[in-house]
Motif scaffolding. Structure first.
Motif, PDB file in Angstrom:
ATOM      1  N   ASN A 185      38.966  55.120 -13.268  1.00 51.63           N
ATOM      2  CA  ASN A 185      38.032  55.613 -14.291  1.00 51.63           C
ATOM      3  C   ASN A 185      36.923  54.603 -14.570  1.00 51.63           C
ATOM      4  N   GLY A 186      37.276  53.327 -14.523  1.00 49.26           N
ATOM      5  CA  GLY A 186      36.270  52.280 -14.769  1.00 49.26           C
ATOM      6  C   GLY A 186      35.207  52.217 -13.691  1.00 49.26           C
ATOM      7  N   GLU A 187      35.539  52.674 -12.511  1.00 52.43           N
ATOM      8  CA  GLU A 187      34.583  52.628 -11.400  1.00 52.43           C
ATOM      9  C   GLU A 187      33.617  53.812 -11.390  1.00 52.43           C
ATOM     10  N   LEU A 188      33.887  54.846 -12.222  1.00 51.14           N
ATOM     11  CA  LEU A 188      33.019  56.030 -12.265  1.00 51.14           C
ATOM     12  C   LEU A 188      31.912  55.844 -13.299  1.00 51.14           C
ATOM     13  N   ALA A 190      28.960  57.616 -15.965  1.00 50.42           N
ATOM     14  CA  ALA A 190      29.070  58.617 -17.030  1.00 50.42           C
ATOM     15  C   ALA A 190      28.928  60.038 -16.497  1.00 50.42           C
ATOM     16  N   ASP A 191      27.986  60.259 -15.565  1.00 48.75           N
ATOM     17  CA  ASP A 191      27.770  61.610 -15.020  1.00 48.75           C
ATOM     18  C   ASP A 191      28.983  62.121 -14.251  1.00 48.75           C
ATOM     19  N   GLU A 192      29.584  61.204 -13.455  1.00 51.57           N
ATOM     20  CA  GLU A 192      30.771  61.596 -12.674  1.00 51.57           C
ATOM     21  C   GLU A 192      31.957  61.918 -13.586  1.00 51.57           C
ATOM     22  N   GLN A 193      32.130  61.114 -14.650  1.00 57.71           N
ATOM     23  CA  GLN A 193      33.209  61.379 -15.605  1.00 57.71           C
ATOM     24  C   GLN A 193      33.005  62.722 -16.323  1.00 57.71           C
ATOM     25  N   LYS A 194      31.731  63.012 -16.681  1.00 59.30           N
ATOM     26  CA  LYS A 194      31.416  64.276 -17.344  1.00 59.30           C
ATOM     27  C   LYS A 194      31.720  65.463 -16.435  1.00 59.30           C
ATOM     28  N   LEU A 195      31.334  65.323 -15.148  1.00 62.48           N
ATOM     29  CA  LEU A 195      31.600  66.395 -14.185  1.00 62.48           C
ATOM     30  C   LEU A 195      33.098  66.636 -13.999  1.00 62.48           C
TER      31      LEU A 195
END
Length: 202
Positions: A185-188, A190-195
């Motif tokens: 999760n730390g490597e993602l 904000a946009d990738e986490q939202k998706l």
């Protein structure tokens, strides 16, 4: 609704109360397996229950005792016989009900990795006052001639050691998975986490 098979852990249950509930379920069509029958309890002291068993052993056919009644010494058979007395076992319905029942000392191979249940209405701590004496069925059986108590204790110790090892490995695996997820999760950004949240992965 009937489940496929209910596995009941008999440890610290009262014999009569457990037997009556199980008999009712068997007649309704439920398959039941009772494990750890050697740790089921009977109210009253060991001396009292030994006297009652001695009186029970006197009940026999006068001319040919080999024809019955038969006095079982193993805890699993004692539990089976108690339940049989609460079922109309001479009828077809009762015979079918008893065929759905299995009883075991200890927890044998297929059932040690399956979910086990208790019956709250039959637990000793719920039904017996703390000041009252009780007898463990395995001790009663041993005192009247059952020869496998030490073997069952040895097998149970082995099973518990394996279960503890399995549980420790399971906790370690879950901890590693959780830490790996945090790292990922730390490597993602904000946009990738939202998706991922929108698509249901978080």
């Amino acid at each position: 609704m009937l489940e496929t098979t209910i596995i009941i852990d008999g440890r610290d249950h009262l014999l009569g109360r457990l037997a009556s509930i199980v008999a009712k379920e068997l007649l309704a069509g439920q398959k039941i397996v009772i494990v750890r029958c050697d740790e089921i309890c009977v109210s009253g002291s060991l001396v009292r229950n030994r006297v009652k068993y001695a009186q029970f052993r006197n009940k026999r056919m006068n001319t040919n005792p080999r024809k019955g009644p038969f006095h079982y010494k193993s805890p699993a058979k004692m539990v089976y016989r108690t339940i049989r007395g609460m079922v109309p076992h001479m009828s077809a319905r009762g015979t079918e009900a008893l065929s759905r029942l299995s009883t075991f000392e200890g927890i044998p191979e297929p059932f040690d990795k399956k979910k086990r249940q208790v019956v709250p209405a039959a637990l000793r701590v719920m039904r017996l006052k703390p000041i009252r004496e009780f007898t463990v069925l395995g001790d009663l059986s041993h005192s009247v001639g059952w020869k496998h108590r030490d073997l069952i204790k040895k097998l149970e110790a082995t099973r518990k050691a394996k279960a503890e090892e399995f549980y420790a490995n399971k906790l370690a695996t879950e901890k590693n998975v959780a830490s790996a997820k945090e790292t990922a999760n730390g490597e993602l950004d904000a946009d990738e986490q939202k998706l991922l949240k929108e698509t249901g992965y978080f």
